[in-house]
Design a protein around this motif. Structure first.
Motif, short mmCIF file in Angstrom:
data_model
loop_
_atom_site.label_atom_id
_atom_site.label_comp_id
_atom_site.label_asym_id
_atom_site.label_seq_id
_atom_site.Cartn_x
_atom_site.Cartn_y
_atom_site.Cartn_z
N MET A 1 0.84 -1.20 0.00
CA MET A 1 0.00 0.00 0.00
C MET A 1 0.87 1.25 0.00
O MET A 1 0.57 2.23 -0.68
CB MET A 1 -0.95 0.00 1.20
CG MET A 1 -2.04 -1.04 1.14
SD MET A 1 -3.11 -0.88 -0.28
CE MET A 1 -3.95 0.63 0.12
N GLY A 2 1.96 1.20 0.76
CA GLY A 2 2.89 2.32 0.75
C GLY A 2 3.51 2.52 -0.61
O GLY A 2 3.64 3.66 -1.10
N SER A 3 3.88 1.44 -1.26
CA SER A 3 4.45 1.53 -2.60
C SER A 3 3.44 2.06 -3.61
O SER A 3 3.79 2.77 -4.55
CB SER A 3 4.94 0.15 -3.06
OG SER A 3 5.95 -0.32 -2.22
N LEU A 4 2.20 1.70 -3.41
CA LEU A 4 1.14 2.15 -4.32
C LEU A 4 0.79 3.62 -4.10
O LEU A 4 0.61 4.38 -5.06
CB LEU A 4 -0.10 1.28 -4.11
CG LEU A 4 -1.33 1.64 -4.93
CD1 LEU A 4 -1.10 1.29 -6.39
CD2 LEU A 4 -2.55 0.92 -4.40
N LEU A 5 0.70 4.03 -2.84
CA LEU A 5 0.22 5.38 -2.53
C LEU A 5 1.30 6.46 -2.55
O LEU A 5 0.98 7.63 -2.75
CB LEU A 5 -0.48 5.38 -1.17
CG LEU A 5 -1.77 4.58 -1.11
CD1 LEU A 5 -2.31 4.56 0.31
CD2 LEU A 5 -2.80 5.12 -2.07
N SER A 6 2.54 6.10 -2.36
CA SER A 6 3.61 7.11 -2.29
C SER A 6 3.69 7.98 -3.55
O SER A 6 3.76 9.21 -3.44
CB SER A 6 4.96 6.46 -2.03
OG SER A 6 4.99 5.92 -0.74
N PRO A 7 3.68 7.40 -4.75
CA PRO A 7 3.73 8.27 -5.94
C PRO A 7 2.53 9.21 -6.03
O PRO A 7 2.67 10.37 -6.44
CB PRO A 7 3.74 7.28 -7.11
CG PRO A 7 4.26 6.03 -6.54
CD PRO A 7 3.78 5.99 -5.11
N TRP A 8 1.37 8.72 -5.62
CA TRP A 8 0.18 9.56 -5.65
C TRP A 8 0.31 10.72 -4.67
O TRP A 8 -0.02 11.86 -5.00
CB TRP A 8 -1.06 8.73 -5.34
CG TRP A 8 -2.33 9.53 -5.41
CD1 TRP A 8 -3.03 9.86 -6.53
CD2 TRP A 8 -3.02 10.12 -4.32
NE1 TRP A 8 -4.12 10.62 -6.20
CE2 TRP A 8 -4.13 10.80 -4.84
CE3 TRP A 8 -2.79 10.15 -2.94
CZ2 TRP A 8 -5.03 11.48 -4.04
CZ3 TRP A 8 -3.70 10.84 -2.15
CH2 TRP A 8 -4.79 11.50 -2.70
N ILE B 1 3.07 12.05 -3.49
CA ILE B 1 4.08 12.98 -4.00
C ILE B 1 3.48 13.83 -5.12
O ILE B 1 3.69 15.05 -5.18
CB ILE B 1 5.33 12.22 -4.48
CG1 ILE B 1 6.05 11.61 -3.27
CG2 ILE B 1 6.27 13.14 -5.24
CD1 ILE B 1 7.16 10.66 -3.64
N GLY B 2 2.73 13.20 -6.01
CA GLY B 2 2.10 13.94 -7.11
C GLY B 2 1.11 14.98 -6.62
O GLY B 2 1.07 16.11 -7.13
N GLN B 3 0.30 14.62 -5.62
CA GLN B 3 -0.66 15.57 -5.07
C GLN B 3 0.04 16.75 -4.38
O GLN B 3 -0.37 17.90 -4.52
CB GLN B 3 -1.63 14.88 -4.11
CG GLN B 3 -2.55 13.89 -4.78
CD GLN B 3 -3.41 14.53 -5.84
OE1 GLN B 3 -4.02 15.58 -5.63
NE2 GLN B 3 -3.46 13.90 -7.00
N ALA C 1 9.06 19.95 -2.16
CA ALA C 1 9.50 20.22 -0.79
C ALA C 1 8.51 19.70 0.26
O ALA C 1 8.92 19.27 1.34
CB ALA C 1 9.73 21.71 -0.59
N LEU C 2 7.23 19.70 -0.01
CA LEU C 2 6.23 19.23 0.95
C LEU C 2 6.15 17.70 0.99
O LEU C 2 5.86 17.12 2.03
CB LEU C 2 4.86 19.81 0.60
CG LEU C 2 3.68 19.40 1.49
CD1 LEU C 2 3.91 19.87 2.93
CD2 LEU C 2 2.39 19.94 0.95
N ALA C 3 6.44 17.06 -0.12
CA ALA C 3 6.28 15.61 -0.20
C ALA C 3 7.25 14.88 0.73
O ALA C 3 6.87 13.90 1.37
CB ALA C 3 6.49 15.14 -1.64
N TRP C 4 8.48 15.32 0.81
CA TRP C 4 9.49 14.60 1.60
C TRP C 4 9.18 14.60 3.09
O TRP C 4 9.28 13.55 3.73
CB TRP C 4 10.89 15.12 1.30
CG TRP C 4 11.15 15.08 -0.18
CD1 TRP C 4 11.51 16.12 -0.97
CD2 TRP C 4 11.05 13.94 -1.05
NE1 TRP C 4 11.62 15.71 -2.27
CE2 TRP C 4 11.35 14.37 -2.35
CE3 TRP C 4 10.70 12.62 -0.87
CZ2 TRP C 4 11.34 13.51 -3.45
CZ3 TRP C 4 10.69 11.76 -1.95
CH2 TRP C 4 11.01 12.21 -3.22
N PRO C 5 8.78 15.71 3.69
CA PRO C 5 8.41 15.64 5.11
C PRO C 5 7.18 14.76 5.36
O PRO C 5 7.12 14.05 6.37
CB PRO C 5 8.10 17.10 5.49
CG PRO C 5 8.79 17.92 4.48
CD PRO C 5 8.84 17.10 3.23
N ILE C 6 6.23 14.76 4.43
CA ILE C 6 5.06 13.90 4.58
C ILE C 6 5.49 12.44 4.61
O ILE C 6 5.09 11.67 5.49
CB ILE C 6 4.04 14.14 3.45
CG1 ILE C 6 3.38 15.51 3.60
CG2 ILE C 6 2.96 13.04 3.44
CD1 ILE C 6 2.52 15.91 2.41
#
Length: 75
Positions: free
Chosen positions: A29-36, A38-40, A49-54
């Motif tokens: 699930m982590g592998s599936l949702l991480s790109p989404w 990051i994209g959002q 910059a916001l994706a990495w702290p999340i």
């Protein structure tokens, strides 16, 4: 891996396959949702910059929750 050892140490043999399956499902699930995610985050801020702290917070929460797993009392 550490999580597999943690599962083996904290489940009974009867539940080992179930625990492993649930663990693998969570990783996928982590592998599936991480790109989404990051994209959002990129779409909202026009920056990564916001994706990495999340992702760091989610990983830290996963480590904390894994650390909270207690040994099975009947083991």
């Amino acid at each position: 891996p550490w999580y597999a050892t943690r599962l083996a140490d904290n489940t009974t043999p009867e539940w080992m396959a179930t625990a492993g399956g649930v663990s693998n499902t969570m990783f996928q699930m982590g592998s599936l949702l991480s790109p989404w995610v990051i994209g959002q985050a990129y779409k909202l801020t026009d920056s990564y910059a916001l994706a990495w702290p999340i992702l760091a917070v989610v990983a830290a929460l996963g480590a904390v929750f894994t650390g909270l797993i207690k040994a099975h009392p009947n083991k």
